[in-house]
Structure formats: structure tokens, C-alpha cells
Design a protein around this motif. Structure first.
Motif, short mmCIF file in Angstrom:
data_model
loop_
_atom_site.label_atom_id
_atom_site.label_comp_id
_atom_site.label_asym_id
_atom_site.label_seq_id
_atom_site.Cartn_x
_atom_site.Cartn_y
_atom_site.Cartn_z
N ASP A 118 -3.52 -3.52 -14.11
CA ASP A 118 -3.02 -3.14 -15.42
C ASP A 118 -4.15 -3.05 -16.43
O ASP A 118 -4.17 -3.79 -17.41
CB ASP A 118 -1.96 -4.16 -15.88
CG ASP A 118 -1.17 -3.66 -17.07
OD1 ASP A 118 -1.26 -2.45 -17.37
OD2 ASP A 118 -0.49 -4.46 -17.72
N PRO A 119 -5.11 -2.17 -16.24
CA PRO A 119 -6.25 -2.10 -17.16
C PRO A 119 -5.87 -1.68 -18.57
O PRO A 119 -6.60 -1.97 -19.51
CB PRO A 119 -7.18 -1.08 -16.50
CG PRO A 119 -6.31 -0.27 -15.61
CD PRO A 119 -5.24 -1.21 -15.14
N LEU A 120 -4.73 -0.99 -18.74
CA LEU A 120 -4.34 -0.59 -20.09
C LEU A 120 -4.07 -1.79 -20.97
O LEU A 120 -4.15 -1.72 -22.19
CB LEU A 120 -3.10 0.30 -20.04
CG LEU A 120 -3.29 1.73 -19.53
CD1 LEU A 120 -1.98 2.48 -19.61
CD2 LEU A 120 -4.35 2.46 -20.33
N PHE A 162 -12.09 13.74 -9.99
CA PHE A 162 -11.61 12.70 -10.91
C PHE A 162 -12.67 11.62 -10.98
O PHE A 162 -12.91 10.90 -10.01
CB PHE A 162 -10.28 12.13 -10.43
CG PHE A 162 -9.19 13.16 -10.28
CD1 PHE A 162 -8.45 13.58 -11.37
CD2 PHE A 162 -8.90 13.72 -9.03
CE1 PHE A 162 -7.45 14.53 -11.24
CE2 PHE A 162 -7.91 14.68 -8.89
CZ PHE A 162 -7.19 15.08 -10.00
N SER A 163 -13.29 11.50 -12.14
CA SER A 163 -14.43 10.58 -12.31
C SER A 163 -14.05 9.41 -13.21
O SER A 163 -13.58 9.61 -14.34
CB SER A 163 -15.62 11.34 -12.91
OG SER A 163 -16.65 10.45 -13.26
N ASP A 164 -14.22 8.21 -12.69
CA ASP A 164 -14.02 6.98 -13.45
C ASP A 164 -15.37 6.25 -13.44
O ASP A 164 -15.59 5.33 -12.65
CB ASP A 164 -12.93 6.13 -12.80
CG ASP A 164 -12.64 4.84 -13.57
OD1 ASP A 164 -13.17 4.68 -14.68
OD2 ASP A 164 -11.89 4.01 -13.04
N PRO A 165 -16.32 6.69 -14.27
CA PRO A 165 -17.72 6.25 -14.14
C PRO A 165 -17.92 4.75 -14.27
O PRO A 165 -18.89 4.21 -13.73
CB PRO A 165 -18.44 7.02 -15.26
CG PRO A 165 -17.37 7.43 -16.21
CD PRO A 165 -16.14 7.63 -15.39
N SER A 166 -17.03 4.06 -14.97
CA SER A 166 -17.15 2.61 -15.13
C SER A 166 -16.33 1.86 -14.09
O SER A 166 -16.28 0.62 -14.14
CB SER A 166 -16.69 2.20 -16.53
OG SER A 166 -17.37 2.92 -17.53
N ALA A 167 -15.68 2.59 -13.15
CA ALA A 167 -14.78 1.96 -12.16
C ALA A 167 -13.81 1.01 -12.87
O ALA A 167 -13.55 -0.10 -12.42
CB ALA A 167 -15.58 1.24 -11.09
N PHE A 168 -13.29 1.47 -13.99
CA PHE A 168 -12.42 0.63 -14.81
C PHE A 168 -10.98 0.66 -14.32
O PHE A 168 -10.29 -0.36 -14.29
CB PHE A 168 -12.50 1.10 -16.27
CG PHE A 168 -11.70 0.26 -17.22
CD1 PHE A 168 -12.16 -0.99 -17.61
CD2 PHE A 168 -10.49 0.71 -17.75
CE1 PHE A 168 -11.44 -1.77 -18.50
CE2 PHE A 168 -9.76 -0.07 -18.63
CZ PHE A 168 -10.23 -1.32 -19.01
N TYR A 169 -10.49 1.83 -13.95
CA TYR A 169 -9.10 1.96 -13.54
C TYR A 169 -8.92 1.78 -12.04
O TYR A 169 -7.81 1.57 -11.56
CB TYR A 169 -8.56 3.33 -13.96
CG TYR A 169 -8.44 3.48 -15.46
CD1 TYR A 169 -7.32 3.01 -16.13
CD2 TYR A 169 -9.47 4.06 -16.20
CE1 TYR A 169 -7.22 3.13 -17.52
CE2 TYR A 169 -9.36 4.18 -17.58
CZ TYR A 169 -8.24 3.71 -18.23
OH TYR A 169 -8.15 3.81 -19.59
N ASP A 222 3.08 6.33 -16.04
CA ASP A 222 1.73 5.85 -16.33
C ASP A 222 0.97 6.95 -17.04
O ASP A 222 0.96 8.10 -16.60
CB ASP A 222 1.01 5.49 -15.04
CG ASP A 222 1.26 4.06 -14.60
OD1 ASP A 222 1.58 3.23 -15.47
OD2 ASP A 222 1.16 3.78 -13.40
N MET A 223 0.28 6.58 -18.12
CA MET A 223 -0.51 7.54 -18.87
C MET A 223 -1.82 6.91 -19.31
O MET A 223 -1.87 5.71 -19.60
CB MET A 223 0.25 8.04 -20.11
CG MET A 223 1.50 8.82 -19.83
SD MET A 223 2.24 9.48 -21.36
CE MET A 223 3.65 10.37 -20.68
N LEU A 224 -2.88 7.70 -19.36
CA LEU A 224 -4.16 7.25 -19.90
C LEU A 224 -4.93 8.43 -20.45
O LEU A 224 -4.66 9.58 -20.09
CB LEU A 224 -4.99 6.55 -18.83
CG LEU A 224 -5.60 7.40 -17.72
CD1 LEU A 224 -6.92 6.81 -17.26
CD2 LEU A 224 -4.64 7.49 -16.55
N SER A 225 -5.87 8.16 -21.34
CA SER A 225 -6.69 9.22 -21.95
C SER A 225 -7.86 9.58 -21.04
O SER A 225 -8.53 8.70 -20.49
CB SER A 225 -7.22 8.77 -23.31
OG SER A 225 -6.17 8.57 -24.22
N VAL A 226 -8.09 10.89 -20.90
CA VAL A 226 -9.22 11.40 -20.12
C VAL A 226 -9.82 12.58 -20.87
O VAL A 226 -9.20 13.15 -21.77
CB VAL A 226 -8.77 11.87 -18.71
CG1 VAL A 226 -8.15 10.74 -17.91
CG2 VAL A 226 -7.82 13.06 -18.79
#
Length: 450
Positions: free
Chosen positions: A58-60, A95-102, A179-183
């Protein structure tokens, strides 16, 4: 109705609403009692607690945002122009998550298809898109699936109203909250701005989780939408002229269409008997807790499209009544609309429209709304903190978005207010939300509400 019977119905009614998923609490550790005459052993020192593992689920909400955090990015290489909501275009997606956050997987590359989506929003300069991947993939830590959405939020200059509304939905306990997040999005190497990456609305195990009726099954399940555009293959209108569309099954049999229409018609005819009588037959047709949760979400957000005419999603499962299953489409809510006083944080939006006008003639329904409101209010007041976190997770990308789309200070349909800076847009949204909560709380907790 005598007082004893009314009290019994109200108690039962409120009991249903309070049945939520309880937190699982481990049982207390039972210590053995030493036999008489023996000394109690000296307790050994408690071991140092192990550090908690990273919270990937649940990173949000929970995960600490690292100092080197960067917003996720979707890169799309389309084989041709995306000019239609019907025709798919082959594409490669990164699909890039450069900080490996999600997710622990910072890069996902896959092929698939893309096309346009939306009704009014498709006609705007910044286009929304529907994505269908060639295989199920857990994009940005979400449940594996092929189908995803990119919402453009062109009219919403905070870029956050949809995400914020999903947090309200989560608090209110809808059966499914997308589920939603900003990209950020790049299409054929051109920067397209900040989008909301979202689950697609569909029947699936971790989305609309129902068993769809086959051609030999009559009672369900059905995934339905109230939408005045009526742009699905099979639609009908109820006795109250409510426009209903079938999503699943997409091609119901004539008997299935009649069954679902009869259910809606029966509900609306039962609603006609509520005012001025003790008749409560309508309760057999709907899942009342979900109708109350839906009401609270739409009333808080003052959604112009939420008044049982558009983007209203229901299910009818076998052996169950109609359920308001999830919510959708909040880009012109919370003061971002220039007609019918939607720009003001006061005034009822849902109480006097269509079905709810009749439901509020039932004192037990009103009492249940009040009870549920007061139960949810402490968590609802935390939503601005959630919003601040979402702004941090945008990582300054809002500035790049408005370099690409220079519309700050410019009226875009249906803006009532259009501020010259992003910060003013953002502060207005938070202020409107809090003022709306205060107005509703005052009205709902007045003695004459019941």
C-alpha cells in the motif's frame, strides 16, 4: 407502524450497516500456571523486535517516500496514430518505476494495443487511453491484468480529483475501489503530461468480482451501468426512464434482459409507495449499505454525474439484491463545474434526486445514513493528508504537465474557477473538500434531519 415494530426494524437496519470487516486480532497468549509449591521461573528478557519488512502492498498510504523518489513513467511506442475509441493500435509499452516504489520490479516491457476512451474527455486536446496488454502483468505492483486505463484529467487542473475520490470510496467501503496513481506519459517520444494510471472497469477477480450469468442462468450475475449515453450493445430504460446498460454479459438473452428490467422496475414501483405509508417493499430489491455508501461519496464530492444518470455501476448477483459496486469519474467534482451551483461547497446534491428522494422518505434510511456518516467522518477528515501525500508523489511533474498544456488561468470546460497557479488550484480543492464536510456534518446532525 407501532413503536415496538419501528424500533426493531431500525435496530436491525443499523446492525446491517455496522457489519464491516473486522481487524483480525491475534488471540491472547495463555501462560501456564506453575504447580503449587514450585517457584515461578525467572522470565527471560524479551528479544529485540525484528525490523518490519518493507510495505509493498500500500505505497499510496504507508510507505515512506525516499529522498530520491521519482514519479513512474509510461512509455508508449504506437505503430500508428491513435484516432479512435473503437480501433486498436499495436504498441510497445514500457512501465518504469525508477525508485522501485510501487513494486520491486522497476521496469516492465511488454507489447499490446491502445485506443482512445471516454465520452466528453475524448474530445479534449489531452487524450485519455485504454490499454490492453498481450499478457497479464502486475504493473506498478497492481494485481496482474491485461487491461488498464490512462485518465488525462484535462479539466481537473489539480490532476488529483479522481485519486482523491477513490480514497473517499476506500474509506466508505465500496466492494471495489479502483487502484489509481499518478504517472507521466510519453507517446512516441513526445511528452504528454501527468496521467492517472488506473484499473480498467471490468469483471475480474480483483476488480468487479462476480460470476457472470451464462445463457442458461437467469438470476445473475450481471454487471450494469446507468449511463444516459446508452452506448453499449444492449440497453433499456426503466419505468422511471432510468437508462441502464449491460456490461456483462455483453449479449444477454431476452429472458435475462426481462429479468433485470423487471427487477429495476419492481424497485422503482416499490419506491413510489414509501412516501406517506409504512410500505418498505423496496428493501428487498437493493443492498442498502452499498446505496448509503454510494450516497455519501457522491454527496461529499458534489458530483454532477453521480445523480443516478451517468457512471453509476451496479451488480445483480444470484440470490442478492442490486448493489452499488464501485464509483468512477470525478474529474469535474469538488467545485470544478460551472452549472447548477456545483461550484459551491454548500447545498444538497444527491438527497433530492431520483431514487434518493424517495429513499429519504423512509425514516429508517435517514437514520442509517446519519449513523454511517458519523462512523466514517473521522477517517474522511484525514483525506487532505492523503492528498498532500499524492502531491508529493507527483514529484513536481505537475509543473512539466502545465508546460506541455499551458491552461493554468484559462477556462476549460466546465471550470467555474480557473486559477493562474497550480498551488491555487490545489489549495482550492482542499478548502472545498473541508468546507463541504463541515456543511454536510452540520446538516446531517441537525435534529430535523430525521
Amino acid at each position: 407502524m407501532n413503536m415496538k415494530k419501528a424500533s426493531f426494524i431500525l435496530a436491525a437496519f443499523l446492525a446491517v450497516l455496522s457489519c464491516e470487516k473486522d481487524e483480525v486480532i491475534p488471540p491472547a497468549i495463555q501462560r501456564e500456571t506453575p504447580p503449587e509449591g514450585t517457584e515461578k521461573p525467572t522470565p527471560e528478557p524479551e528479544p529485540e523486535p525484528e525490523p518490519e519488512p518493507p510495505k509493498w502492498t500500500d505505497p499510496l498510504h504507508q510507505k515512506e517516500i525516499p529522498g530520491d523518489y521519482r514519479i513512474p513513467t509510461v512509455y508508449i511506442e504506437a505503430e500508428g496514430p491513435i484516432e479512435s475509441k473503437q480501433e486498436w493500435v499495436k504498441a510497445k509499452f514500457t512501465f518504469s518505476d525508477p525508485s522501485a516504489f510501487y513494486s520491486e520490479q522497476s521496469l516492465v516491457e511488454i507489447t499490446g494495443r491502445i485506443r482512445g476512451r471516454g465520452n466528453t474527455t475524448w474530445g479534449m486536446p489531452k487524450k485519455p487511453y485504454r490499454i490492453k496488454l498481450d499478457d497479464d502483468v502486475a504493473v506498478f505492483g497492481r494485481w496482474s491484468n491485461k487491461d488498464w486505463i490512462l485518465l488525462a484529467n484535462y479539466s481537473d487542473k489539480t490532476l488529483l480529483r479522481n485519486i482523491m475520490a477513490m480514497e473517499v470510496s476506500r474509506i466508505c467501503g465500496m466492494s471495489w475501489t479502483p487502484d489509481m496513481l499518478s504517472v507521466e506519459v510519453y507517446l512516441n517520444e513526445e511528452y504528454e503530461g501527468v496521467y492517472t494510471f488506473s484499473d480498467h472497469k471490468e469483471v475480474a477477480g480483483h476488480r468487479v468480482n462476480i460470476e457472470v450469468a451464462d445463457e442458461n442462468t437467469l438470476e445473475g450475475g450481471y454487471y450494469l451501468e446507468i449511463e444516459e449515453a446508452m452506448d453499449e450493445p444492449v440497453c433499456f430504460k426503466t419505468v422511471w426512464d432510468t437508462p441502464v446498460m449491460f456490461h456483462e454479459p455483453e449479449r444477454p438473452t431476452e429472458a435475462q434482459q426481462k429479468y433485470v428490467k423487471d427487477w429495476f422496475d419492481g424497485f422503482e414501483k416499490a419506491l413510489e409507495k414509501v412516501q406517506g405509508s409504512d410500505n418498505r417493499d423496496y428493501r428487498a430489491y437493493i443492498d442498502i449499505p452499498s446505496f448509503i455508501n454510494y450516497y455519501i461519496i457522491q454527496e461529499i464530492t458534489k458530483n454532477p454525474d453521480g445523480n443516478v444518470r451517468k457512471s453509476t455501476y451496479l451488480t445483480k448477483e444470484k440470490g442478492k439484491p442490486l448493489e452499488m459496486y464501485h464509483v468512477w469519474d470525478f474529474d469535474i467534482t469538488l467545485g470544478n463545474c460551472d452549472y447548477t451551483n456545483f461550484e459551491k461547497p454548500d447545498g444538497w446534491q444527491m438527497r433530492y434526486v431520483k431514487w434518493y428522494n424517495q429513499l429519504f422518505h423512509d425514516p429508517d434510511f435517514k437514520a442509517a445514513v446519519k449513523d454511517r456518516w458519523n462512523q466514517l467522518l473521522p477517517e474522511l477528515r484525514k483525506v487532505p493528508e492523503f492528498l498532500d501525500r499524492q502531491l508529493a508523489l507527483m514529484d513536481g511533474a505537475e509543473n512539466r504537465n502545465f508546460e506541455r498544456w499551458p491552461i493554468l488561468g484559462v477556462k476549460v470546460w466546465p471550470n467555474y474557477y480557473f486559477f493562474p497557479t497550480y498551488r491555487e488550484e490545489y489549495d482550492f480543492l482542499k478548502r472545498f473538500y473541508l468546507e463541504r464536510l463541515d456543511w454536510l456534518d452540520h446538516k446531517i446532525n441537525r435534529e430535523d434531519f430525521n
